[in-house]
Design an enzyme around this catalytic site. Structure first.
Site, PDB file in Angstrom:
ATOM      1  N   TYR A 193       5.672  -8.160   8.941  1.00 26.46           N
ATOM      2  CA  TYR A 193       5.417  -6.727   9.023  1.00 26.46           C
ATOM      3  C   TYR A 193       5.541  -6.243  10.467  1.00 26.46           C
ATOM      4  O   TYR A 193       5.199  -6.977  11.416  1.00 26.46           O
ATOM      5  CB  TYR A 193       4.000  -6.391   8.554  1.00 26.46           C
ATOM      6  CG  TYR A 193       3.698  -6.741   7.124  1.00 26.46           C
ATOM      7  CD1 TYR A 193       3.894  -5.824   6.093  1.00 26.46           C
ATOM      8  CD2 TYR A 193       3.190  -8.001   6.792  1.00 26.46           C
ATOM      9  CE1 TYR A 193       3.600  -6.147   4.777  1.00 26.46           C
ATOM     10  CE2 TYR A 193       2.898  -8.333   5.473  1.00 26.46           C
ATOM     11  CZ  TYR A 193       3.107  -7.404   4.472  1.00 26.46           C
ATOM     12  OH  TYR A 193       2.816  -7.730   3.166  1.00 26.46           O
ATOM     13  N   ARG A 245      -4.536  -3.990   7.777  1.00 31.27           N
ATOM     14  CA  ARG A 245      -5.463  -2.983   8.304  1.00 31.27           C
ATOM     15  C   ARG A 245      -6.770  -3.627   8.763  1.00 31.27           C
ATOM     16  O   ARG A 245      -7.394  -3.181   9.737  1.00 31.27           O
ATOM     17  CB  ARG A 245      -5.716  -1.875   7.285  1.00 31.27           C
ATOM     18  CG  ARG A 245      -6.095  -2.311   5.907  1.00 31.27           C
ATOM     19  CD  ARG A 245      -5.838  -1.182   4.900  1.00 31.27           C
ATOM     20  NE  ARG A 245      -5.870  -1.666   3.533  1.00 31.27           N
ATOM     21  CZ  ARG A 245      -6.900  -1.531   2.715  1.00 31.27           C
ATOM     22  NH1 ARG A 245      -7.999  -0.916   3.139  1.00 31.27           N
ATOM     23  NH2 ARG A 245      -6.838  -1.989   1.486  1.00 31.27           N
ATOM     24  N   ASP A 271       0.836  -1.192   0.000  1.00 32.01           N
ATOM     25  CA  ASP A 271       0.000   0.000   0.000  1.00 32.01           C
ATOM     26  C   ASP A 271       0.875   1.248   0.000  1.00 32.01           C
ATOM     27  O   ASP A 271       2.009   1.218   0.500  1.00 32.01           O
ATOM     28  CB  ASP A 271      -0.897   0.024   1.237  1.00 32.01           C
ATOM     29  CG  ASP A 271      -2.034  -0.987   1.157  1.00 32.01           C
ATOM     30  OD1 ASP A 271      -2.306  -1.465   0.041  1.00 32.01           O
ATOM     31  OD2 ASP A 271      -2.642  -1.282   2.200  1.00 32.01           O
ATOM     32  N   ASP A 286      -7.535   2.443   8.026  1.00 28.23           N
ATOM     33  CA  ASP A 286      -6.206   2.955   8.344  1.00 28.23           C
ATOM     34  C   ASP A 286      -6.264   4.474   8.520  1.00 28.23           C
ATOM     35  O   ASP A 286      -7.318   5.098   8.350  1.00 28.23           O
ATOM     36  CB  ASP A 286      -5.179   2.566   7.273  1.00 28.23           C
ATOM     37  CG  ASP A 286      -5.529   3.069   5.885  1.00 28.23           C
ATOM     38  OD1 ASP A 286      -6.132   4.160   5.763  1.00 28.23           O
ATOM     39  OD2 ASP A 286      -5.218   2.376   4.893  1.00 28.23           O
TER      40      ASP A 286
END
Length: 312
Positions: free
Chosen positions: A67, A183, A39, A81
């Site tokens: 992540y 998210r 993203d 988000d």
């Protein structure tokens, strides 16, 4: 022609396609592809395939990814988000560290996720984010199907309960399968706590065994290209598969293998564990292959070295 894998430390604010565009202009070549999007808000490891290495891209997005993420509790947005429109601010009074840790527990292993409306999932040929931007989410909301993903590990690093703010922050590290929406993970954990939550920071720290230590910034790439040293930064094609064990064939076995003959694994030294392997012969990376143990055969998954294309 430059062939190989280049690991980019993607900055925030750029799409994966933006990075590709910059590289095409910088290197003057068109045959460049990435191995799975990040993203725009996300940073970190983005492997890029150049030249003949683009043939491996379809196999490079299947591995688990790691992540480092930060979420805020008490805020719900339309995109799940920090970049979205705030829909609700909820009270986090009474949310304890123990409650947060307990809420994380059910999100390990195989879980179900409903893709967010701001995502690239297609329905009737249109992306969900196209429906969302047009204010047409009601048209397709009941047609979005949940997906199964796998969370290999989910570990909280820091819980920040600022005394002067109702918003509580949690930083965590997640190792997950392809297709996992981080998210949505934040959103769902927030809902489990009853206060809502959104993703505020996302950095990919590892994919395909590549880490941030393997990465280069776009500024570094520009400098090395100007100095004529760009190819020093490239990694070979087989680096994308270094999570798999290797087997080595004799010249005769290599010829048979390249001719499409399935080899008897009883005549090859194969690893005791793992059914996917890297195959080498004559000092070259030949293929990604599968060991079919039930019939003792070595079967090609993807051939990268051929007589017509020996430099791939």
């Amino acid at each position: 022609m430059k062939d190989g894998i280049l690991n980019i430390n993607k900055p925030a604010g750029m799409t994966s396609h933006d990075v590709i565009g910059d590289l095409r202009r910088l290197l003057g070549m068109k045959k460049i592809g990435h191995t799975g999007t990040l993203d725009p808000m996300a940073t970190g490891v983005l492997p890029i395939c150049l030249g003949k290495a683009t043939r491996v891209a379809e196999y490079m997005d299947m591995d688990f990814k790691t992540y480092r993420c930060t979420m805020s509790l008490g805020v719900v947005t339309d995109t799940q988000d920090i970049w979205g429109e705030v829909l609700e601010l909820r009270d986090t009074t009474g949310i304890t560290e123990a409650a947060v840790r307990a809420a994380f527990m059910p999100f390990r292993g195989e879980i179900s996720q409903l893709p967010p409306m701001y995502s690239a999932v297609r329905i009737d040929g249109r992306r969900l984010y196209d429906y969302a931007r047009a204010g047409e989410t009601d048209v397709v909301a009941d047609r979005v199907q949940p997906r199964r993903v796998y969370i290999r590990s989910l570990d909280i690093e820091l819980i920040d309960f600022a005394a002067d703010s109702n918003v509580k922050k949690v930083t965590f590290v997640v190792e997950c399968s392809k297709g996992t929406y981080i998210r949505t993970l934040c959103h769902d954990i927030g809902e489990a706590l009853g206060c809502g939550g959104m993703l505020t920071a996302l950095r990919r720290t590892e994919t395909l065994g590549f880490t941030t230590a393997d990465c280069h910034t776009l500024e570094e790439l520009k400098q090395t290209s100007e100095e004529g040293r760009f190819e020093e930064l490239l990694m070979p094609v087989d680096a994308a598969f270094r999570q798999y064990k290797s087997i080595f064939l004799s010249p005769k076995q290599s010829k048979m293998f390249l001719d499409g003959i399935r080899l008897d694994t009883n005549r090859i030294k194969i690893p005791a564990e793992g059914d996917t392997v890297r195959v080498y012969g004559d000092g070259r990376f030949l293929a990604l292959a599968h060991i079919e143990r039930s019939i003792a055969e070595l079967q090609i998954i993807k051939l990268f070295y051929t007589k017509e294309n020996p430099n791939c």
